[in-house]
Write an enzyme that holds these catalytic residues in place. Structure first.
Site, mmCIF file in Angstrom:
data_model
loop_
_atom_site.group_PDB
_atom_site.id
_atom_site.type_symbol
_atom_site.label_atom_id
_atom_site.label_comp_id
_atom_site.label_asym_id
_atom_site.label_seq_id
_atom_site.Cartn_x
_atom_site.Cartn_y
_atom_site.Cartn_z
ATOM 1 N N GLY A 36 0.810 -1.769 -0.050
ATOM 2 C CA GLY A 36 0.006 0.148 0.382
ATOM 3 C C GLY A 36 0.794 1.577 -0.098
ATOM 4 C CG HIS A 76 -8.400 31.999 -14.693
ATOM 5 N ND1 HIS A 76 -8.957 30.830 -14.057
ATOM 6 C CD2 HIS A 76 -9.193 32.281 -16.072
ATOM 7 C CE1 HIS A 76 -10.192 30.952 -14.681
ATOM 8 N NE2 HIS A 76 -10.465 31.910 -15.267
ATOM 9 C CB ALA A 87 5.906 13.622 -6.539
ATOM 10 C CB ILE A 89 6.779 0.700 -5.612
ATOM 11 C CG1 ILE A 89 7.944 1.303 -4.930
ATOM 12 C CG2 ILE A 89 6.806 -0.776 -6.016
ATOM 13 C CD1 ILE A 89 9.148 0.911 -4.508
ATOM 14 C CD GLU A 118 5.294 5.553 -8.115
ATOM 15 O OE1 GLU A 118 5.933 6.826 -7.107
ATOM 16 O OE2 GLU A 118 6.131 5.029 -7.444
ATOM 17 C CG ASP A 135 16.455 4.657 -0.626
ATOM 18 O OD1 ASP A 135 16.414 5.681 0.015
ATOM 19 O OD2 ASP A 135 15.940 4.131 -1.196
#
Length: 420
Positions: free
Chosen positions: A141, A384, A289, A144, A147, A251
């Site tokens: 969940g 706009h 994101a 990855i 996506e 990581d």
């Protein structure tokens, strides 16, 4: 998989007395040995060929080589690297000695040890499938999982997403979690909440159940580097391990696992080691994101975190159909949310879901990082017609939360951690 490369920056360094004593080949003096990695696990033979595997590794190698060769002070050493002492790395039987060793081997996909796991694929293998699956079950969940659910759904595969929690994206703002689940369901993705497989009895199951630091067989424990239970390298606030000459970023340290964060950590380390400017990585207001369908963007604190740390907050939200959906008749919607401190008017967090959201977020992340107020947003003229103009035209709060000052919170600027 262990790292397949060792990259060295050639300058002055201590002599390799240990290597000479062992009678092994010795490198020229080196200032830093960098251990990156090609994170690729051999895929199940029934899913893709070994030739495809080799081609994928080769393409990554070519990309890395082209980047490295742009810098004349970098020498690429190909091979399997292993740390043999605090200043030395063994690459295919040759020892390279350095003042500092930097480990940045990343992480690898994790598949739970359950019956039938040999039939499962991970996110690496999913990119090498010989054909589009008619039906696929994705377990997980997090980033990855969502996506790839969007990718296969876009390819018109029947997609089922299974996850242990009641909602996807643990750690994200609750309204974002609800909104993206609703939008994914409208696109035909079947969500199976609070479900997790105990065994696999058929093919085309994809596991997106997290990643583990890629630290096996590097020799880290043998030289005294402290490791966490999940195999991450423990580091201090300057990215230094328990061995003073060995450093780690990305990581492999399991801090905030995002590629741009690893770049930021590497930049801070370069200043510390070579710029005579000790620099700590800055994890405040890190934007992120999720490239799901629709995509998500967020920066700063969630509503729940803001209430806990600040007490009194104002929430501004907008839920609307963008112009292109209105004209085309598509059911797509956009959700935007601002979390604002009621006492200071400072924008604490920004959370969005909808088309083009990551592009919108990058610019507004600068504003949140700079500590701008809701008044600063309000006095900015919108463009706009765009979806982004909603962020500078939300005048009235959707709700006001008044819970009193948070107790026991000394640092309200602590990063918002997005779990998976």
């Amino acid at each position: 998989m262990v790292p397949s490369h060792a990259t060295s920056t050639l300058t002055s360094s201590p002599s390799a007395l240990e290597a000479e004593a062992l009678g092994l080949p010795v490198s020229p003096p080196i200032s830093v040995l960098l251990l990156p990695s090609v994170n690729f696990l051999s895929p199940p033979s029934h899913q893709t060929s070994l030739e495809a595997s080799a081609e994928r590794v080769y393409s990554v190698d070519v990309c890395q080589k082209s980047c490295l060769c742009m810098h004349q002070s970098v020498t690429l050493i190909e091979g399997r690297g292993k740390i043999v002492n605090p200043h030395t790395v063994d690459v295919n039987g040759k020892l390279y000695s350095a003042r500092h060793i930097l480990v940045s081997v990343g992480a690898r996909p994790y598949i739970p040890d359950i019956p039938g796991k040999e039939y499962a694929i991970d996110s690496d293998v999913a990119l090498d499938l010989p054909e589009k699956p008619k039906k696929i079950a994705i377990i997980g969940g997090g980033y990855i999982a969502l996506e790839f659910a969007g990718i296969f759904n876009g390819l018109k595969s029947e997609v089922h997403l299974f996850f242990r929690q009641r909602k996807v994206l643990r750690g994200f703002d609750e309204e974002i979690r609800d909104f993206v689940s609703e939008q994914m369901s409208l696109r035909g993705i079947e969500l199976h909440m609070e479900e997790s497989p105990e065994a696999i009895v058929s093919r085309m199951f994809m596991f997106a159940t997290g990643r583990r630091p890629n630290t096996k067989n590097l020799g880290l424990e043998a030289v005294g580097v402290r490791m966490s239970k999940n195999g991450a390298m423990e580091v201090d606030e300057y990215s230094r391990t328990s061995v003073p000459s060995i450093w780690a970023v990305g990581d492999v340290t399991d801090r905030l696992n995002l590629t741009p964060v690893a770049l930021m950590e590497g930049g801070a380390l370069a200043k510390t080691l070579f710029g005579n400017e000790p620099t700590k990585p800055d994890y405040r207001a890190v934007p992120s994101a999720v490239f799901s369908q629709p995509p998500i963007g967020q920066v700063g604190l969630t509503e729940e975190q803001a209430v806990e740390r600040y007490g009194d907050i104002d929430i501004f939200t907008a839920n609307f159909r963008p112009l292109k959906a209105t004209l085309s008749g598509l059911p797509d919607r956009v959700f935007m949310k601002l979390v604002v401190c009621a006492r200071t008017n400072k924008v604490l967090g920004l959370h969005m879901c909808g088309d083009d959201i990551p592009e919108i977020l990058q610019g507004f992340a600068v504003a949140v990082k700079a500590g701008l107020t809701k008044a600063d947003f309000d006095t900015t003229v919108g463009i706009h017609p765009t979806s982004a103009e909603e962020l500078v035209t939300m005048r009235n709060p959707t709700r006001k939360i008044r819970s009193g000052p948070s107790q026991g919170k000394k640092d309200p600027e602590v990063k918002a951690v997005t779990g998976v």
